[in-house]
Design an enzyme around this catalytic site. Structure first.
Site, PDB file in Angstrom:
ATOM      1  N   SER A  65       1.071  -0.840  -0.055  1.00  0.00           N
ATOM      2  CA  SER A  65       0.223  -0.249  -0.033  1.00  0.00           C
ATOM      3  C   SER A  65       0.497   1.291   0.189  1.00  0.00           C
ATOM      4  CB  SER A  65      -0.752   0.155   1.197  1.00  0.00           C
ATOM      5  OG  SER A  65      -0.556  -0.155   2.422  1.00  0.00           O
ATOM      6  N   GLY A 124      -1.473  -4.751   1.015  1.00  0.00           N
ATOM      7  CA  GLY A 124      -2.437  -5.622   1.867  1.00  0.00           C
ATOM      8  C   GLY A 124      -1.011  -6.765   1.143  1.00  0.00           C
ATOM      9  N   ASN A 131       3.799  -5.631   5.350  1.00  0.00           N
ATOM     10  CA  ASN A 131       2.706  -6.221   6.440  1.00  0.00           C
ATOM     11  C   ASN A 131       3.135  -7.386   6.451  1.00  0.00           C
ATOM     12  OD1 ASN A 131       0.297  -4.401   5.565  1.00  0.00           O
ATOM     13  ND2 ASN A 131       1.082  -4.948   3.226  1.00  0.00           N
ATOM     14  N   ASP A 166      -4.621   6.510  10.193  1.00  0.00           N
ATOM     15  CA  ASP A 166      -4.148   5.324  10.789  1.00  0.00           C
ATOM     16  C   ASP A 166      -2.771   5.159  11.471  1.00  0.00           C
ATOM     17  OD1 ASP A 166      -2.562   5.647   8.596  1.00  0.00           O
ATOM     18  OD2 ASP A 166      -3.339   3.987   7.509  1.00  0.00           O
ATOM     19  N   HIS A 215      -0.227   4.879   6.887  1.00  0.00           N
ATOM     20  CA  HIS A 215       0.087   5.549   5.394  1.00  0.00           C
ATOM     21  C   HIS A 215       0.331   6.719   5.123  1.00  0.00           C
ATOM     22  CE1 HIS A 215      -2.506   2.485   5.183  1.00  0.00           C
ATOM     23  NE2 HIS A 215      -0.712   1.703   4.541  1.00  0.00           N
TER      24      HIS A 215
END
Length: 185
Positions: A17, A54, A83, A161, A164
């Protein structure tokens, strides 16, 4: 700006991502900024963004070979592993998968720019061991390394979040990656 080349080549960005531009427009992501940088510098190189939000290193191992055959890149920017780390995957598995991705790329006669990742400090010793994987792999496979692509970012460069980067942060990411990428041309 990157130096001009005579022939068009492909640069394959293979990440998660952070390279797919999660939460921002695709045009604002660092990969799109890289393509614009190449055009402005007069190169005819094409950037292909094969990043998937992801994505894990295991998923990357399953996907990379077909992409190498399809695009025949001269450079692969390998940005995977975050991830795996956030999910607490066994470090040996992440290391093995990253090694396989590097080997597949080298077998396809492409250069690798390995992008290191770091985990939040609350992961303790695992976080330190995770970060150490990238320099170890770069040394073992003799590939160029950017230790951490988010190095220049401050807290206000992240989305809500706290994982990101924002659109405003993308130019800083590109500035972090460009010197190592230039060295591969």
């Amino acid at each position: 700006m990157l130096a001009s080349t005579v022939h068009a080549h492909t640069i394959l960005v293979f990440g998660d991502s952070l390279s797919a531009g999660y939460g921002i427009s695709r045009e604002a992501a660092w990969v799109s900024l890289l393509q614009r940088n190449l055009v402005q510098s007069g190169t005819s190189d094409t950037v292909v963004n094969a990043s998937v939000s992801g994505e894990t290193t295991a998923g990357g191992v399953r996907r990379l070979e077909n992409l190498l055959q399809k695009y025949q890149p001269r450079i692969v920017i390998l940005e995977l592993g975050a991830n795996d780390g956030l999910r607490g995957m066994p470090l040996a598995e992440t290391e093995r998968n990253l090694g396989l991705l590097i080997q597949q790329t080298q077998k396809a006669h492409a250069k690798v720019l390995l992008i290191g990742m770091r985990l939040p400090p609350n992961y303790g010793v695992y976080s330190q061991q995770f970060a150490a994987l990238y320099p170890k792999l770069a040394k073992h496979y003799h590939v160029k390394l950017v230790p951490f692509m988010l190095e220049k970012l401050s807290d206000d460069h992240f989305q809500a979040d706290n994982l990101h980067p924002t659109a405003a942060a993308q130019i800083l990411i590109l500035q972090t990656l460009l010197p190592a990428l230039k060295a591969l041309f």
